[in-house]
Enzyme design. Structure first.
Site: not given
Ligand SMILES: NC(=O)c1ccc[n+]([C@@H]2O[C@H](COP(=O)([O-])OP(=O)(O)OC[C@H]3O[C@@H](n4cnc5c(N)ncnc54)[C@H](OP(=O)(O)O)[C@@H]3O)[C@@H](O)[C@H]2O)c1
Length: 302
Positions: A17-18, A20, A22, A52, A121
């Site tokens: 999907p264009a 997202g 974050g 994260y 990452h």
């Protein structure tokens, strides 16, 4: 393109999907509510990372959001990332076996059987980089991730994979916005059919990472230019954030806006009711200032 569920192709079996959502800098106190609210607002793509340190609460938000909306796991695209280690920070690079264990641990924290995209990452693995990449190929073969990629890799890191005769990444997630356009890297990626995914699209805004302690290497000049896109946004009747995000998707990059503010969360998804005219895209193409600023603790592409 039309509608918020616009997708880009990642590989023969996977589309992304264009837009997202974050999750960097979302605290464990906020994550469950924020992620379930994002799913309720229409996001169908969530970007996470073990680095994260919020995977458990992000996973709880995914579960809550899917349940509340009557959606199934297949309705959502989830990206997770391997923290590859970093010898420069006294953090040994992960071996191939540790890479597999790290992915399993992320899946367990997220409460998922698989992710849609698993990324290295950053290119910090040094002499373990190829071993980490081979482990990602294994993870894809075993169905723990539908597609695989890298993040913050430059041309030489990508060349290392092709020189080893290994399949190339499906995607490279990099900082991309009008102030950091990376044309050489994007050309190189296009030649290898590697999809760009843009992070930190909102860097030019005065509201980007303003809370104390949030990572930012914005220069004083950049801070003084906090409304650089105001006139253009007004012309289209949208916010500057929408203009910056639209610039990304109009260039064919998936974008990953993060916001805890419900109005911004909704507007960041609303990118398909206007088109930036060619002349304005051409003007924005002249605004490149070089390297990114999102990794205040050091350039991850070196
Ligand atoms: N692979 C990597 O190395 C890497 C690096 C950085 C980021 N990422 C991924 O990309 C995601 C996005 O990047 P990011 O978190 O750096 O920044 P971003 O999404 O570009 O910007 C977020 C900042 O802009 C503010 N904001 C959001 N929407 C806004 C709007 N409509 N109007 C005004 N201000 C707005 C947010 O504040 P509020 O929350 O208060 O709205 C926050 O301070 C991350 O969360 C992460 O998933 C990946």
């Amino acid at each position: 393109m039309s509608g918020q569920q616009t997708t880009f192709t990642l590989n023969s079996d996977t589309s992304i999907p264009a837009v997202g959502f974050g999750t960097y800098l979302i605290s464990n106190d906020d994550a469950e509510t924020a992620i379930s609210a994002a799913i309720a607002a229409g996001y169908r793509h969530i970007d996470t990372a073990s680095g994260y340190r919020n995977e458990e609460t992000v996973g709880a938000g995914v579960s809550k959001g899917l349940q509340a909306e009557g959606l199934s796991r297949a309705d959502l695209f989830v990206t997770a990332k391997l923290w590859p280690g970093n010898p420069a920070w006294g953090d040994a690079p992960k071996t191939g076996a540790q890479t597999i264990e790290e992915c399993d641990a992320s899946l367990s924290r997220l409460g998922l059987d698989y992710v849609d995209l698993y990324l290295i990452h950053a290119p910090y693995g040094d002499d373990m980089r190829l071993e980490q990449w081979r482990a990602l190929l294994e993870l894809q073969a075993s169905g723990k991730t539908r597609s695989i990629g890298v993040s913050n890799f430059n041309e030489s890191h990508l060349d290392e994979i092709s020189a080893a005769g290994l399949p190339m990444p499906d995607a490279n997630q990099i900082e991309l916005h009008p102030w950091s356009q990376k044309p050489g890297l994007l050309d190189h990626m296009a030649r290898h059919n590697i999809a760009p995914i843009a992070y930190s699209s909102l860097v030019p805004l005065s509201t980007w990472r303003t809370e104390p302690g949030q990572d930012s290497a914005k220069t004083d000049d950049m801070k003084a230019d906090g409304a650089a896109f105001k006139d253009m946004a007004q012309k289209y009747g949208v916010s500057e954030a929408q203009l910056l995000l639209r610039w990304g998707v109009q260039n064919g990059y998936a974008v990953l806006p993060k916001s805890l503010n419900p109005d911004r969360m909704a507007q960041n998804l609303d990118l398909f009711t206007f088109t930036i005219e060619d002349a304005d895209m051409a003007h924005m193409a002249t605004m490149d200032r070089g390297d990114g600023v999102a990794w205040a603790s050091g350039d991850p592409s070196k």
